[in-house]
Enzyme design. Sequence first.
Site, PDB file in Angstrom:
ATOM      1  N   ASP A 127      38.248  44.895  48.386  1.00 40.71           N
ATOM      2  CA  ASP A 127      38.084  43.517  47.953  1.00 40.71           C
ATOM      3  C   ASP A 127      39.457  42.848  48.081  1.00 40.71           C
ATOM      4  O   ASP A 127      40.470  43.538  48.255  1.00 40.71           O
ATOM      5  CB  ASP A 127      37.585  43.493  46.508  1.00 40.71           C
ATOM      6  CG  ASP A 127      37.413  42.081  45.986  1.00 40.71           C
ATOM      7  OD1 ASP A 127      36.958  41.215  46.741  1.00 40.71           O
ATOM      8  OD2 ASP A 127      37.767  41.848  44.819  1.00 40.71           O
ATOM      9  N   ASP A 161      32.122  43.045  41.297  1.00 43.38           N
ATOM     10  CA  ASP A 161      31.800  43.967  42.377  1.00 43.38           C
ATOM     11  C   ASP A 161      30.990  45.163  41.889  1.00 43.38           C
ATOM     12  O   ASP A 161      30.982  46.209  42.529  1.00 43.38           O
ATOM     13  CB  ASP A 161      33.089  44.476  43.049  1.00 43.38           C
ATOM     14  CG  ASP A 161      33.833  43.364  43.759  1.00 43.38           C
ATOM     15  OD1 ASP A 161      33.162  42.467  44.316  1.00 43.38           O
ATOM     16  OD2 ASP A 161      35.072  43.379  43.770  1.00 43.38           O
ATOM     17  N   ASP A 193      37.907  44.886  42.033  1.00 44.42           N
ATOM     18  CA  ASP A 193      38.506  44.574  40.729  1.00 44.42           C
ATOM     19  C   ASP A 193      37.568  44.900  39.579  1.00 44.42           C
ATOM     20  O   ASP A 193      37.938  44.757  38.423  1.00 44.42           O
ATOM     21  CB  ASP A 193      38.957  43.111  40.667  1.00 44.42           C
ATOM     22  CG  ASP A 193      37.799  42.134  40.856  1.00 44.42           C
ATOM     23  OD1 ASP A 193      36.644  42.586  40.876  1.00 44.42           O
ATOM     24  OD2 ASP A 193      38.055  40.928  40.972  1.00 44.42           O
TER      25      ASP A 193
END
Length: 841
Positions: free
Chosen positions: A544, A742, A738
């Site tokens: 990410d 997600d 994080d």
Amino acid sequence: MHDDAAHSDAGVHAGAGANAGAGAGAHGGASASASSAPTGCFHCGLPLPRDGRWSVRIDEVERPMCCPGCASVAQAIVDIGQSAYYRDRTEFGATANADQLVPPELQLYTNADPRFADCDDGRAAALSVEGIRCAACVWLIERRLQQQPGVLEANLNVATETLHVRWDPALCEPARILQAVREVGYTAYPYEAGRHGEQLQRAVKTLGRQLFVAGLSMMQVMMYVAPAYLAGDDGTLEPAMAALMRWASLLLTLPAVCYSALPFYRGALSSLRARVPGMDVPVTLGIVAAFGASLIATWRGTGEVYFDSVTMFIFLLLCSRYLELQARRKAAGALQRLHHALPASATRVAGYPEQRDGAVVPAATLAVGDVILVKPGEAVAADCVLLDADTAFDVSLLTGESAPQLKRMGEAVPGGAINASRAVLARVTRTARDSTLSDLIRLVERAGQGKPRIALWADKAAAHFVTALLIFALLSFGFWYWYDPARAWPVAIAVLVVSCPCALSLATPTALAAAGDRLLRRGVLAVGPQTLETLHRATHIVFDKTGTLTVGKPVLQQVLLYGDARRADCVQIAAALEASSAHPLARALAAAADGPLPCSATQVEETPGQGLSGMVDGQHYRLGNAAFVAGLAGPNDDGPLVAGAPGTTAVFLGSAQGWLACFLLQDALREDARATVDYFRAAGKTVVLLSGDTPGLTRHVAEALGIAHAQGGCLPADKLAYVQKLQADGAVVAMVGDGINDAAVLRAANVSFAMGSGAALAQAQADAVLLSGSLDAVAGTARTARATMAVIRQNLAWATLYNLVAIPAAALGWLNPWLSGAGMAISSAVVVLNAVRLRRA
């Protein structure tokens, strides 16, 4: 009056109830003098049988029991620290039916004990188990519990001796779980760091004494058998002297056989009761066979004796077991340090701000909003924010960072951090039970659950190995008895002793425990059982962007206004909408509003990957990407996409009346991002960047880091679909995010990492949490995974090769019993020492 047989059948009793007989109250608890002659069972009061042989040590006094049922229940009460029941009771326990197996002292744990926590589908607990020796013990306990009605899951970590159980409270009670473990010969109790440490300490001391006695016996026996070896068959040693030497050796061997070898006997007995041959079975058979043959030869005055061999392989096997136990202590050290760091009390300042006098209260009673005083050197009892001063905190236990961190007034401080400077006041934001340290402890305990595939294979192989070995030893004895009867017995003993199933069963858990301890000290918590194994096999590393490859703390660089909108008003509206969000961009907008907000947002709804909508002062607003805001504000004739500096993120604000502002935020790359990406590229992994930010910003970050595969504008569903497509094509995917938005893709990836924070810990869906917040820890975990898998393969290869060579050599008569014992001990020691190398940072 019950006869003795009835005692044995009904010898299970509940706690205080109806009198068991006349005058029962006179025998309760402390009233039963230790010096008076026992007239009845100390637990239930029934008469003692003539051949009564059951007793339990209660308050340093041996108390008689009428049957094994009473002895088992009484011992369980003592083991869980409830001996006060016997001092305070006024009546004997009433006899019970077979379904009333548990006294109230064990039933205390059914609902009241906070260590038995609720989970999504039942209740769960971590239990300490005494007496674990090998994979056979693990299999036996897990199988026993899985047979209990209502038990949903049972996983025992052999390295830390911690049992994780999950059960349906409607069908099973914790007390029944504790008793089920005891029924197969082990003692279990709710996990307490102090008691668990004491248990390991006692085990080390006991094993140390047994090792000392075995070593002393071995040295003394060697002195007496040396003349026989030196004289050989030349007749220089007189028969009378030879017989004296044998009798002396017999007496000196007795302490080793009767005391030092007790761990092997207990393990074998438990295995045989459960009809599961463990590694202690062949060891015990070897010891008993060698000593029995030597005893008969000494009594008859003819034949071979093996006293030196018996004492030597008892000593050597205890040496390897001592090393194994020390490795377990070190592996359990991380969890113990976390438990000890959780403060039991706190200084609450009830009259703040008018008064600043505090009172010490249990940490568990703290509520959100309480003000506490944290003195220098004290640990923070719960997550809080500083109220009146700046100070430094040691958060090494939480993040692995050794340097104290400066915290300013208004900043958050995690529970478990140690005040390294001045006394400060802080306001509790999360209770002690929900603090960052408590969340971390729960994750660490969860990390011991489950086993990787390679460990399951080793456990299964070790279980079958022992059965095959016993059959092979019997066949070897039969062959030599036909070929050369004089050598049949020594060969059978050598085969029993030389094998090392413990090397197979220890190869994986010892390495994983050592690697887990190393990672935790470096700020990485591996929660999933397959984390290291799968990371080593990963073909794609997916990152990410925000909060992962970047610092995650973007700063508002510029505000572009539309029409006659005012900057201060737009910033305050955006801050009000983002006040309850944990996203890094939300925190940046909230921080841009100086001072308290004059307005608040209601009916706030988040659309993942797009933005927020809500009501502020009766007006409907949207905050997010251009397409999301356009759905409310309509098309922007001036062009909604604003070109900012490379690396900036645009967040738009609009209402039903039109577009209001564009916020340009910029987030810096992490210092270790480039080195981490370079490591995985050099390792032959395919690195991918998936981000919800604009494609242009995503490409800018990818180019800066040298990532060839990048995709921007991804919603959480898009990330999930991308990862699933990779997996469908045969890829093994490691995902690093994080942990905030997600969750779905982290759960779907083969192995996943979440950047650690208080919020992420509480809802971690990842297989590993980066407590230190350092991206380089992912590369460090990959290095550890590679080293761990190498050690596991080395251990398994060594154990397999050793057994393939040693067992046939013993069967062919090339190894005598003492050499076989030395080989087995060295094999176990090699496995343990090789695994302990992984603890080195």
